[in-house]
Scaffold this active site. Structure first.
Site, short mmCIF file in Angstrom:
data_model
loop_
_atom_site.label_atom_id
_atom_site.label_comp_id
_atom_site.label_asym_id
_atom_site.label_seq_id
_atom_site.Cartn_x
_atom_site.Cartn_y
_atom_site.Cartn_z
N GLU A 264 0.83 -1.21 0.00
CA GLU A 264 0.00 0.00 0.00
C GLU A 264 0.87 1.26 0.00
O GLU A 264 1.86 1.35 0.73
CB GLU A 264 -0.88 -0.02 1.24
CG GLU A 264 -1.77 1.19 1.44
CD GLU A 264 -2.50 1.16 2.77
OE1 GLU A 264 -3.45 1.95 2.92
OE2 GLU A 264 -2.14 0.36 3.66
N LYS A 321 -9.58 2.12 -2.98
CA LYS A 321 -10.09 1.63 -1.70
C LYS A 321 -11.42 2.30 -1.38
O LYS A 321 -11.57 3.52 -1.53
CB LYS A 321 -9.07 1.93 -0.60
CG LYS A 321 -9.45 1.40 0.78
CD LYS A 321 -8.36 1.70 1.79
CE LYS A 321 -8.70 1.11 3.16
NZ LYS A 321 -7.67 1.42 4.17
N CYS A 375 -5.32 -2.77 2.85
CA CYS A 375 -5.19 -2.67 4.30
C CYS A 375 -6.45 -3.15 5.04
O CYS A 375 -6.78 -4.32 5.05
CB CYS A 375 -4.81 -1.25 4.69
SG CYS A 375 -4.31 -1.07 6.42
#
Length: 502
Positions: A264, A321, A375
């Site tokens: 990430e 995301k 994440c």
């Protein structure tokens, strides 16, 4: 339960009683990673439930449940202070309030379960079922926070394989029932021994469900890159070149893999300004597809993204995301709060990151289609199950440097393993500081880079297993079991009370 009277400390009142409940919660939390003391955790759960079931009033049941939960979350979520220590000047003052507030807030669910169980006179088993229901609720409401679910204590045991059928909520219910059974067995109650027999059956069948590791001959090879950038240095101009060179060197290494994955936000510039950086990356990849984490802008909006640099060196696919961390990646009413110096920890922009449109698959050619998870998204089983179609594997890009060195990264890894079991899919996990890992469809870690180590790991990509029951039903089976057990116990307790009244 008559012999409980001899356990005077279990019946303690006042501050002494509060400490007993908190202590039971701390013991229960030792089942979470990195401790993985599942049997000790069951004892703590049993003692905490017993304390609640012996409460005389709903108010007392609430406070016993709350104290039980506070002890549990204070240990299980102790890593929550780590993100606030990255930038002491901006966020350090919040650290103690964050831990106390998070533990106390999460404990409200347990307190409500305790108060309701006493109000309805549900007894020990009813307290276990209602606490499982409380864990269910905290997984969903207010965007949900299913971190450190009670059911996670099973991840290092064969019982975890039942997640493929009943999911994490079902594992939570099992843990609470077995914890109650330990208390019953300690009181020489035959019902505790009977549930103990059920535990043995779950353990044995879990072993059977896991089976033997698969043959990975001729499977494509995935390379996970771990630059090991500590969060306080990650965006420091003096250190950025070092971390980038590490990722480039890892990508250039021979023999060549079939896919390279960076973690990430591992690219130090925004996507719309990254042409020269991407050219260097494409040269290092030498025609191998490379998935990387990067930030990107669309007007005033900023996204936390994963992108694919294809074999031609072009950015051909992007995933944004969409399940963002409250107060980490965005702040409600962020532009207003920014005027008072309050920002999300991962960005200094007013509103923080913008949410992407939802789950998307990334086509990786011969390796199949992957479901990217950035994440925090791997924490939510319902997010993983929301993919538009079944992927060939799960692909997590994460920066666990935010979570410190003690428990947070290991708990995050454990949850990734559980997602693999639930879906019957392998998981490849590239983490900035670790633990990067290749996980098979049964949750086994086949290869890993330890926490705090820079480098890369190459490993064949495991094949997906057959579609699991949980991947089809989600939490429906666990919810059905909770409702059925609640009404069965409620009806039984009412019948017992009427008999005594007569």
């Amino acid at each position: 339960m008559a012999e409980v009277a001899s356990w005077r400390w279990v019946r303690a009142e006042g501050w002494r009683g509060l400490l007993v409940s908190v202590g039971a919660g701390v013991i229960a939390a030792t089942g979470q990673a990195p401790f993985d003391l599942w049997f000790l955790s069951l004892i703590g759960l049993g003692l905490g439930l017993l304390r609640v079931s012996l409460a005389g009033t709903a108010r007392q049941g609430f406070w016993r449940g709350w104290a039980f939960g506070f002890g549990y979350f204070a240990l299980a979520l102790s890593w929550i202070i780590e993100p606030f220590l990255v930038d002491l000047a901006r966020h350090g003052w919040m650290a103690p309030f964050a831990l106390i507030g998070m533990a106390g807030g999460m404990a409200l669910f347990w307190g409500a379960a305790g108060g309701i169980s006493v109000r309805l006179r549900m007894g020990l088993w009813g307290a276990a079922v209602l606490l499982a229901a409380a864990e269910f609720l905290r997984s969903y409401i207010f965007t949900g926070f299913p971190w450190a679910l009670i059911g996670h204590i099973w991840i290092e045991t064969p019982v975890a394989q039942w997640a493929a059928i009943i999911g994490p909520q079902g594992l939570t219910l099992l843990a609470l029932l077995f914890g109650a059974a330990i208390v019953m067995a300690g009181q020489r109650d035959w019902r505790g021994a009977l549930v103990g027999l059920g535990f043995a059956l779950f353990w044995i069948t879990g072993n059977a469900l896991q089976g033997a590791p698969e043959d990975l001959t001729d499977r494509p090879v995935v390379r996970l890159v771990q630059p090991n950038a500590p969060q306080h240095q990650k965006w420091d101009p003096a250190h950025i070149p070092t971390f980038f060179r590490r990722a480039i060197a890892a990508s250039e290494a021979n023999p060549r893999p079939d896919l390279i994955i960076w973690p990430e936000t591992s690219v130090p510039v925004a996507l719309d300004r990254a042409d020269r950086t991407l050219a260097v990356m494409a040269d290092a990849a030498k025609g191998v597809p490379l998935v990387f984490g990067i930030q990107r802008f669309e007007g005033r909006q900023i996204y936390n993204s994963a992108a694919l640099l294809d074999s031609e060196g072009r950015v051909s696919q992007i995933y944004d995301k969409y399940h963002l961390v409250p107060f980490g990646e965005y702040v409600p009413f962020g532009n207003v709060m920014a005027r008072f110096g309050i920002h999300g920890m991962a960005t200094t922009q007013g509103d923080g990151f913008s949410a992407g449109p939802g789950p998307r698959l990334m086509d990786l050619g011969a390796l199949g289609r992957a479901l990217p998870l950035i994440c925090y998204e791997a924490v939510f089983p319902n997010d993983v199950g929301a993919a538009p179609e079944r992927p060939a594997f799960l692909m997590q890009l994460t920066n666990d440097a935010w979570f410190g060195q003690i428990s947070g990264p290991y708990q995050h890894l454990a949850q990734a393993r559980l997602r693999a079991i639930e879906q019957g899919l392998p998981m490849v996990r590239a983490a900035n500081t670790g633990v990067s890992a290749v996980i098979d469809s049964k949750g086994r870690v086949l290869a890993a880079l330890p926490l705090g180590v820079a480098g890369h790991v190459d490993h064949p990509l495991p094949a997906p297993a057959s579609r699991t029951i949980y991947s089809v039903t989600g939490d429906l089976l666990a919810l059905s079991a909770l409702i059925t057990l609640f009404f069965a116990i409620w009806a039984y307790q009412r019948a017992v009370l009427r008999r005594f009244a007569d």
